[in-house]
Design a protein around this motif. Structure first.
Motif, short mmCIF file in Angstrom:
data_model
loop_
_atom_site.label_atom_id
_atom_site.label_comp_id
_atom_site.label_asym_id
_atom_site.label_seq_id
_atom_site.Cartn_x
_atom_site.Cartn_y
_atom_site.Cartn_z
N GLY A 174 -5.60 21.96 -4.06
CA GLY A 174 -4.39 21.17 -3.90
C GLY A 174 -3.99 20.40 -5.15
N ILE A 175 -2.76 19.92 -5.15
CA ILE A 175 -2.20 19.12 -6.24
C ILE A 175 -1.67 17.83 -5.63
CG2 ILE A 175 -0.37 19.01 -7.96
CD1 ILE A 175 -0.53 22.05 -8.16
N TRP A 176 -1.96 16.70 -6.30
CA TRP A 176 -1.49 15.41 -5.81
C TRP A 176 0.03 15.34 -5.88
CZ3 TRP A 176 -4.36 12.61 -2.88
CH2 TRP A 176 -5.74 12.62 -3.03
N SER A 177 0.63 14.96 -4.78
CA SER A 177 2.08 14.77 -4.72
C SER A 177 2.40 13.30 -4.99
CB SER A 177 2.61 15.18 -3.33
OG SER A 177 2.08 14.32 -2.34
N VAL A 178 3.67 12.95 -4.92
CA VAL A 178 4.06 11.55 -5.04
C VAL A 178 3.80 10.88 -3.68
CG1 VAL A 178 5.79 12.01 -6.80
CG2 VAL A 178 6.46 12.02 -4.42
N LEU B 89 -6.22 12.81 1.53
CA LEU B 89 -5.24 11.72 1.62
C LEU B 89 -5.77 10.56 0.78
CD1 LEU B 89 -4.46 11.71 5.44
CD2 LEU B 89 -3.02 12.62 3.62
N LYS B 90 -4.87 9.93 0.02
CA LYS B 90 -5.28 8.82 -0.84
C LYS B 90 -4.50 7.57 -0.46
CE LYS B 90 -4.20 9.17 -5.18
NZ LYS B 90 -4.17 9.41 -6.63
N LEU B 91 -5.23 6.51 -0.18
CA LEU B 91 -4.63 5.21 0.10
C LEU B 91 -4.86 4.33 -1.12
CD1 LEU B 91 -3.45 3.13 2.22
CD2 LEU B 91 -5.83 2.47 2.58
N GLN B 92 -3.79 3.70 -1.61
CA GLN B 92 -3.89 2.71 -2.67
C GLN B 92 -3.33 1.41 -2.12
OE1 GLN B 92 -1.60 5.12 -5.47
NE2 GLN B 92 -3.36 5.01 -6.86
N VAL B 93 -4.09 0.34 -2.25
CA VAL B 93 -3.69 -0.94 -1.69
C VAL B 93 -4.01 -2.06 -2.67
CG1 VAL B 93 -5.88 -1.25 -0.46
CG2 VAL B 93 -3.85 -2.41 0.37
N MET B 94 -3.13 -3.08 -2.68
CA MET B 94 -3.36 -4.23 -3.54
C MET B 94 -2.83 -5.49 -2.87
SD MET B 94 -0.42 -3.97 -6.45
CE MET B 94 0.07 -5.66 -6.66
N LEU B 95 -3.39 -6.60 -3.27
CA LEU B 95 -2.89 -7.90 -2.85
C LEU B 95 -1.77 -8.29 -3.80
CD1 LEU B 95 -6.33 -9.56 -2.35
CD2 LEU B 95 -4.64 -9.27 -0.55
N TYR C 242 0.82 -1.20 0.00
CA TYR C 242 0.00 0.00 0.00
C TYR C 242 0.86 1.26 0.00
CZ TYR C 242 0.72 0.12 5.11
OH TYR C 242 1.27 0.15 6.37
N SER C 243 0.24 2.35 -0.46
CA SER C 243 0.90 3.65 -0.47
C SER C 243 -0.08 4.71 0.00
CB SER C 243 1.41 3.99 -1.87
OG SER C 243 0.34 4.21 -2.75
N LEU C 244 0.48 5.79 0.53
CA LEU C 244 -0.32 6.92 1.00
C LEU C 244 0.21 8.17 0.32
CD1 LEU C 244 -2.68 7.38 2.94
CD2 LEU C 244 -1.03 7.89 4.72
N THR C 245 -0.70 8.92 -0.27
CA THR C 245 -0.36 10.12 -1.02
C THR C 245 -1.22 11.27 -0.50
OG1 THR C 245 -0.04 8.72 -2.96
CG2 THR C 245 -0.18 11.07 -3.35
N ALA C 246 -0.68 12.48 -0.52
CA ALA C 246 -1.42 13.66 -0.08
C ALA C 246 -1.65 14.61 -1.25
CB ALA C 246 -0.66 14.38 1.02
N ARG C 247 -2.80 15.24 -1.24
CA ARG C 247 -3.06 16.33 -2.18
C ARG C 247 -2.78 17.61 -1.41
NH1 ARG C 247 -8.63 17.70 -5.32
NH2 ARG C 247 -8.94 19.11 -3.59
N LEU C 248 -1.71 18.30 -1.79
CA LEU C 248 -1.21 19.44 -1.03
C LEU C 248 -1.63 20.77 -1.65
CD1 LEU C 248 2.44 18.23 -0.36
CD2 LEU C 248 0.50 18.15 1.21
#
Length: 168
Positions: free
Chosen positions: A90-94, A139-145, A75-81
């Motif tokens: 805001g703009i999505w960061s890495v 905040l964006k969470l992306q998760v995968m199996l 999983y990853s967590l990204t912020a729109r700042l």
């Protein structure tokens, strides 16, 4: 003869593991009491602190006839700042957090809940962004199996976005 024909059919039975849902939760710390997480639809926060411990609760579902072992979640967590002063969108960061979580097993035809707790790294990230003059509005969470033969045959990431409401 019956047993010989039935054995290959049982051998082809496989697990069908998937991420059914992601729910954001927060707990407000109170001294002397255990943390009690509650579901949230948005995160109220006052820069530079969140004011609550944040986590995402994943619900895994195994629809298959046999249990699945050795599961790896990535999983990853990204912020729109946006600017701390406000006024601009805001703009999505890495991604600022890329992690993995191991789940030992999920039984046949069962659900299993897995907490993902990014709070420690999230607090550090927020302090740095405030010093730079920015604050997240989402905040964006992306998760995968992780693909796993016999358990996870397809790659299907799930995404969940949590709005952040800035308190005065």
């Amino acid at each position: 003869m019956w047993l010989v024909l039935a054995a290959p059919a049982v051998g082809t039975a496989r697990a069908e593991l998937s991420i059914e849902s992601v729910q954001w939760q927060a707990a407000h710390p109170v001294k002397g009491r255990p943390q009690r997480f509650e579901d949230i639809g948005e995160l109220p926060a006052a820069p530079p602190k969140l004011g609550a411990k944040l986590r995402a609760m994943l619900r895994l579902k195994n629809r298959g006839p046999k249990r699945v072992e050795g599961i790896l979640l990535r999983y990853s967590l990204t912020a729109r700042l946006g600017p701390l002063k406000g006024g601009e969108e805001g703009i999505w960061s890495v991604p600022f957090l890329i992690e993995e979580r191991r789940v030992p097993k999920v039984g046949a035809n069962q659900f299993f809940e897995v907490p993902l707790e990014p709070s420690a790294l999230l607090e550090l990230y927020l302090r740095k962004t405030v010093r730079a003059g920015f604050w997240p509005d989402e905040l964006k969470l992306q998760v995968m199996l992780e693909p796993h033969r016999g358990a996870v045959e397809t790659i299907s990431p799930m995404e969940s976005i949590l709005p952040v409401r800035r308190l005065p």
